[in-house]
Design a protein around this motif. Structure first.
Motif, PDB file in Angstrom:
ATOM      1  N   PRO B 150     -39.967 -29.203  -7.862  1.00 16.30           N
ATOM      2  CA  PRO B 150     -38.875 -30.026  -8.357  1.00 16.30           C
ATOM      3  C   PRO B 150     -39.031 -31.429  -7.826  1.00 16.30           C
ATOM      4  CG  PRO B 150     -38.086 -28.574  -6.641  1.00 16.30           C
ATOM      5  CD  PRO B 150     -39.511 -28.192  -6.921  1.00 16.30           C
ATOM      6  N   ASP B 151     -39.692 -31.521  -6.696  1.00 19.81           N
ATOM      7  CA  ASP B 151     -39.874 -32.834  -6.105  1.00 19.81           C
ATOM      8  C   ASP B 151     -40.882 -33.644  -6.904  1.00 19.81           C
ATOM      9  OD1 ASP B 151     -39.729 -34.757  -3.876  1.00 19.81           O
ATOM     10  OD2 ASP B 151     -41.853 -34.285  -3.785  1.00 19.81           O
ATOM     11  N   ALA B 152     -41.751 -32.924  -7.602  1.00 18.19           N
ATOM     12  CA  ALA B 152     -42.841 -33.599  -8.275  1.00 18.19           C
ATOM     13  C   ALA B 152     -42.295 -34.678  -9.178  1.00 18.19           C
ATOM     14  CB  ALA B 152     -43.636 -32.613  -9.084  1.00 18.19           C
ATOM     15  N   VAL B 153     -41.490 -34.292 -10.095  1.00 19.78           N
ATOM     16  CA  VAL B 153     -40.974 -35.263 -11.030  1.00 19.78           C
ATOM     17  C   VAL B 153     -39.584 -34.809 -11.416  1.00 19.78           C
ATOM     18  CG1 VAL B 153     -41.586 -36.582 -13.030  1.00 19.78           C
ATOM     19  CG2 VAL B 153     -43.285 -35.126 -12.009  1.00 19.78           C
ATOM     20  N   GLY B 154     -38.637 -35.649 -11.155  1.00 19.81           N
ATOM     21  CA  GLY B 154     -37.282 -35.319 -11.575  1.00 19.81           C
ATOM     22  C   GLY B 154     -37.214 -35.345 -13.082  1.00 19.81           C
ATOM     23  N   PRO B 155     -36.392 -34.503 -13.667  1.00 21.09           N
ATOM     24  CA  PRO B 155     -36.267 -34.478 -15.113  1.00 21.09           C
ATOM     25  C   PRO B 155     -35.517 -35.703 -15.622  1.00 21.09           C
ATOM     26  CG  PRO B 155     -34.647 -33.036 -14.145  1.00 21.09           C
ATOM     27  CD  PRO B 155     -35.461 -33.584 -13.014  1.00 21.09           C
ATOM     28  N   PRO B 156     -35.685 -36.023 -16.863  1.00 19.08           N
ATOM     29  CA  PRO B 156     -34.982 -37.172 -17.413  1.00 19.08           C
ATOM     30  C   PRO B 156     -33.482 -37.014 -17.226  1.00 19.08           C
ATOM     31  CG  PRO B 156     -36.496 -36.251 -19.028  1.00 19.08           C
ATOM     32  CD  PRO B 156     -36.477 -35.327 -17.851  1.00 19.08           C
ATOM     33  N   GLY B 157     -32.875 -38.066 -16.782  1.00 20.37           N
ATOM     34  CA  GLY B 157     -31.419 -38.105 -16.783  1.00 20.37           C
ATOM     35  C   GLY B 157     -30.753 -37.241 -15.742  1.00 20.37           C
ATOM     36  N   GLY B 158     -31.471 -36.608 -14.917  1.00 27.52           N
ATOM     37  CA  GLY B 158     -30.835 -35.810 -13.883  1.00 27.52           C
ATOM     38  C   GLY B 158     -30.410 -34.472 -14.411  1.00 27.52           C
ATOM     39  N   GLY B 159     -29.206 -34.092 -14.184  1.00 26.22           N
ATOM     40  CA  GLY B 159     -28.760 -32.751 -14.555  1.00 26.22           C
ATOM     41  C   GLY B 159     -28.837 -31.894 -13.320  1.00 26.22           C
ATOM     42  N   ARG B 160     -27.939 -30.951 -13.235  1.00 24.63           N
ATOM     43  CA  ARG B 160     -27.830 -30.234 -11.972  1.00 24.63           C
ATOM     44  C   ARG B 160     -28.344 -28.813 -12.083  1.00 24.63           C
ATOM     45  NH1 ARG B 160     -24.458 -26.383 -12.929  1.00 24.63           N
ATOM     46  NH2 ARG B 160     -22.918 -26.718 -14.540  1.00 24.63           N
ATOM     47  N   GLY B 161     -28.363 -28.180 -10.965  1.00 26.25           N
ATOM     48  CA  GLY B 161     -28.599 -26.735 -10.942  1.00 26.25           C
ATOM     49  C   GLY B 161     -30.000 -26.401 -11.352  1.00 26.25           C
ATOM     50  N   ARG B 163     -32.307 -27.872 -12.446  1.00 21.91           N
ATOM     51  CA  ARG B 163     -33.331 -28.896 -12.559  1.00 21.91           C
ATOM     52  C   ARG B 163     -34.652 -28.503 -11.922  1.00 21.91           C
ATOM     53  NH1 ARG B 163     -31.474 -34.235 -10.301  1.00 21.91           N
ATOM     54  NH2 ARG B 163     -33.575 -34.913 -10.736  1.00 21.91           N
ATOM     55  N   SER B 164     -34.583 -27.758 -10.868  1.00 19.98           N
ATOM     56  CA  SER B 164     -35.840 -27.441 -10.208  1.00 19.98           C
ATOM     57  C   SER B 164     -36.712 -26.618 -11.145  1.00 19.98           C
ATOM     58  CB  SER B 164     -35.604 -26.694  -8.903  1.00 19.98           C
ATOM     59  OG  SER B 164     -34.748 -25.615  -9.113  1.00 19.98           O
ATOM     60  N   ALA B 171     -44.176 -29.431 -15.546  1.00 20.00           N
ATOM     61  CA  ALA B 171     -44.104 -30.837 -15.145  1.00 20.00           C
ATOM     62  C   ALA B 171     -45.322 -31.214 -14.321  1.00 20.00           C
ATOM     63  CB  ALA B 171     -42.844 -31.098 -14.351  1.00 20.00           C
TER      64      ALA B 171
END
Lengths: 397, 435
Positions: B150-161, B163-164, B171
């Motif tokens: 999940p640290d590699a690249v955050g997803p566009p726009g964030g979003g919770r839960g 996301r990892s 990714a």
């Protein structure tokens, strides 16, 4: 007599300039410690920082810096909390809430200022903020690695007042490691206050180090692995790292740190290549080392920091794959010792991500993924190295 | 006169409250317990903590199945790390100084190791009981253990839960390679990402050395809340050694069921309020609705020295108290407004619901206090046992020493120390000492 003295001090100066003085000094130290090399020793402080107020809970903690007052600043991803963690925000339980992404702690671990997380006049908050450093004027620099979005770095005052955005955030952005006006997925910005330059570890998407004018944000120079011109196509086509393979002529990335020492060397983390490359300020390649070269997946070279002595004799390297803080003799880049172990207890790590050192030599570590904390390791002075792997460094009892 | 009386009464009540507050002991964490595990072992999601007659602490956890790729790099093929980490054995015994004494667990002759261990108990004879508590939702087929970066690249726009996971999928192929290879390489228990075996529906009994003694229930065989031979994701057990009875918190069947602890023969069972349990259970929890007459998820059972049986109806936010024969005595609401969520993860959905996850009694002769692990609210609540009134508590949410995520198991030793275990990404057992 006078002349004698002058000659004497000239000789001393000459010896020092040749590095002989240092060698003699080390020889004496070695003699005193029965041949064992010396290295900084640390112990975790399990009660730092204090619990956060307001039911706040930290997410992936992916940046740390120390300011001139020895206050510790972190950045974390508020949005990385899951619904069980952010239960109070979600209205399903009494605890907890997303904490603001940027937080300042004093030496006692009290939370002071906290801010960030939203767009403001003239700037775009990163889709996924990443990395934090503080310049000589006390200003805060952050990057961002929100995939397909973040091509910028931001500069704020300590109160969170916006000062400068360099690059853009735009949906659909992709790599361009030769761009002169934007980045792609920046991991960290480090500051060379003396020369008024910012070093951008660019990053998760681009494969280079960029040097900026700290005041204007103007691009001054950039380079890739070995000082080569970065080539996104070549980097994308390069095979994944395997131990013992021919080192890639491009950064595999993420280019996760680019930090300058007092003697003007720039240390660059090429994380999934398990290597640290050293450059001059101008980007001339000096040397490289491989750290825990059997490491696969997300790699072993996550961040660096330097010891607090004037010469920065020791280099600290955060290894979030093996959960070790490696301590190197900086000149020779030989590893002296390491500490840390995987786990959630004090002094252990889950993906140790970022490190910083305060004026007293204390070390701060942050953890991403499911680590979600900042830890303090108290500097206990130099000690003879008795163990290559120290494991979990708890206070001696 | 009347007024004086009410003032007086208020004063008395005030004193009583002050007294209660004064009596509730205060606890602080011992951050250096247990001692660091050997062999680069790490805990997975901790599902059970128990203390035996020697004040040794027994811990069980979900092992490799609940570890993310970057926690079990040594188990990947090829290994992604030679230094960190590998799952600790499923059952571990510590002394009260935190020294690891023994360990066992995993598949063996004559029994079926759980897909996911649940509660643990040590009876007065020193035998160790573990439930097969299963997963409410197993990991999605095929997704298996795609790695986390999940640290590699955050997803566009964030979003919770989630996301990892979102970030993990494709990714950065990087981690995925090593970690996907980890499937099936877990070494013990169910291989990570391997096809799920028969669903957990049983209880296992071992001696202290890990020798198998008894299995009650059969994995994959679930015949509902009237069954005398089958269980459904049992979460916990308590043993009445004098009577040779084992009480099972049969969560999926919304009941307490009692068996002979030597033979496994059925004795009796009951649901909420001592009534007949139904397969439907209590349904979704609504704090505004009248109390359900059925249990939702029964996650603990403990027998006090005075013979009262305490049961956690976790997502109903209540404890119910019974006699050993199932006669309802009383109940207490823990945190009425706490609901819950199911959190997706790379090792399957994890429930974080309700405020009554597990309990333990204080070690004084009269067991005056009840410690309630409130997992969703991330704290321990202390009740006075006779009144079931809340008199204190400790802990808060977070990842530092003395903080909690999904604190789901709790036990107390004879010296007044309390031990807590954390599920989900908490993955710690912590020791709390009286101040």
């Amino acid at each position: 007599m006078k002349r004698h003295l002058v000659v004497g001090s000239a000789l001393v100066a000459l010896l020092v300039s040749l590095g002989i003085g240092q060698a003699l000094l080390e020889k004496r130290v070695t003699a005193q410690t029965n041949g064992a090399a010396q290295a900084p020793r640390f112990e975790v402080d399990p009660s730092w920082p204090r619990p956060l107020p307001n039911g706040w809970y930290l997410g992936q903690t992916i940046g740390v810096g120390v300011d001139a007052n020895d206050h510790v600043w972190i950045i974390h991803r508020s949005d990385s909390l899951d619904a069980a963690e952010a239960a109070a925000d979600e209205g399903t339980g009494a605890c907890c809430k997303k904490a603001p992404p940027i937080m300042e702690f004093d030496q006692q671990g009290n939370l002071l200022r906290h801010w960030g997380g939203k767009d403001g006049e003239g700037y775009q908050w990163p889709a996924s903020n990443h990395g934090l450093q503080i310049d000589g004027k006390g200003n805060i620099w952050i990057g961002g690695n929100g995939n397909g979005n973040d091509g910028h770095v931001l500069k704020f005052t300590q109160d969170g007042k916006f000062l400068m955005q360099i690059g853009i955030k735009k949906q659909g952005l992709g790599p361009d490691s030769n761009s002169q006006d934007r980045f792609y997925l920046v991991a960290k910005v480090s500051l060379d206050n003396k020369n008024n330059e910012a070093y951008v570890a660019d990053g998760y998407g681009n494969r280079r180090v960029v040097v900026l004018d700290m005041d204007t944000g103007k691009f001054k120079r950039y380079w890739g692995a070995y000082g080569n011109k970065p080539d996104d196509a070549a980097a994308a086509a390069a095979p994944r790292y395997t131990p013992g393979s021919t080192p890639s002529q491009q950064f595999r990335g993420p280019v996760h740190c680019a930090d300058m020492s007092v003697d003007g060397l720039v240390y660059v983390c090429d994380r999934t290549s398990d290597r640290l490359q050293v450059f001059t300020r101008e980007g001339k390649f000096v040397k490289e080392i491989f750290v825990e070269p059997d490491s696969l997946a997300d790699g072993s070279t996550w961040d660096v920091a330097f010891s607090k002595d004037p010469q920065q004799k020791y280099l600290y390297l955060a290894d979030g794959r093996n959960q070790k803080l490696h301590i190197f003799d900086r000149q020779s880049l030989t590893e002296l010792t390491n500490f840390g172990e995987g786990g959630h207890y004090p002094g252990q790590f889950y993906s140790m991500h970022s490190i910083a050192v305060d004026s007293k030599g204390n070390l701060y570590t942050t953890e991403t993924y499911q680590g979600r904390r900042v830890q303090k390791f108290v500097y206990k002075g130099l000690a003879p190295v008795t163990k290559k792997e120290q494991g979990t460094v708890w206070p001696k009892r | 006169m009347k007024r004086t009386l009410s003032v007086c009464a208020a004063a008395v009540i005030g004193m009583a409250i002050a007294l209660a507050a004064q009596q509730a002991p205060r606890y602080e964490v011992n951050p250096f317990w247990p001692q660091p595990l050997p062999n680069h072992w790490v805990f997975g999601s901790i599902t059970g903590v128990a203390v035996d007659a020697q004040d040794h602490v027994w811990v069980t956890h979900r092992g490799a199945d609940s570890l993310e790729g970057n926690e079990k790099g040594m188990m990947a093929n090829p290994p992604t790390s030679t230094k960190c980490c590998t799952a600790a054995p499923f059952i571990l015994e510590f002394d009260s100084d935190g020294k690891l004494l023994a360990n066992f667990g995993g598949p063996g002759q004559g029994y079926q190791w759980p897909q996911s261990p649940g509660g643990i108990a040590v009876d007065a004879k020193g035998n160790v009981w573990v439930t097969a508590a299963g997963l409410e939702t197993p990991p999605p087929a095929g997704r298996g253990r795609a790695t986390v970066d999940p640290d590699a690249v955050g997803p566009p726009g964030g979003g919770r839960g989630g996301r990892s996971d979102a970030a993990a999928r494709g990714a950065e192929a990087g981690g995925a390679r090593g970690d996907a290879a980890a499937r099936g390489a877990a070494g013990r228990g169910r291989g990570a990402g391997a096809p799920a075996g028969p669903a957990d529906a049983h209880v296992l009994k071992f001696d202290k050395a890990g020798k198998f003694l008894l299995q009650i229930g059969t994995p994959g065989k679930m015949e509902g809340p009237d069954s005398q031979t089958t269980l459904n994701r049992p979460a916990a057990v308590a043993v009445d050694t004098a009577a040779n009875e084992v009480f099972v918190a049969d969560s999926g069947n919304h009941r307490i069921v009692v068996f002979d602890s030597e033979t496994g023969a059925y004795k009796r069972h009951w649901g909420a309020y001592g009534e007949k349990p139904t397969a439907a259970g209590g349904g979704p929890y609504d704090p505004g609705a009248p109390a359900a007459r059925q249990f939702r998820d029964v996650t603990c059972v403990e027998i006090a020295k005075d013979g009262l049986v305490y049961v956690c109806d976790r997502s109903s936010n209540r404890l119910q108290v019974f006699q050993k024969d199932g006669m309802f005595v009383k109940e207490a609401v823990i945190a009425k407004d706490t609901r819950g969520v199911t959190v997706g993860g790379q090792f399957g959905a994890v429930s974080s619901a309700g405020s009554a996850w597990d309990i333990a009694f204080s070690s004084d002769p009269r067991q005056q206090l009840v410690f309630v692990a409130d997992g969703h609210d991330k704290k321990v609540i202390i009740l006075q046992r006779d009144t079931l009134a809340q008199v204190g508590g400790f802990g808060t949410g977070g990842r530092l020493a003395g903080q909690f995520l999904a604190v789901g198991s709790i036990a107390a030793d004879s010296r007044g120390n309390v031990y807590t275990g954390e599920q989900h990404h908490g993955k710690r057992v912590q020791k709390w000492v009286r101040r």
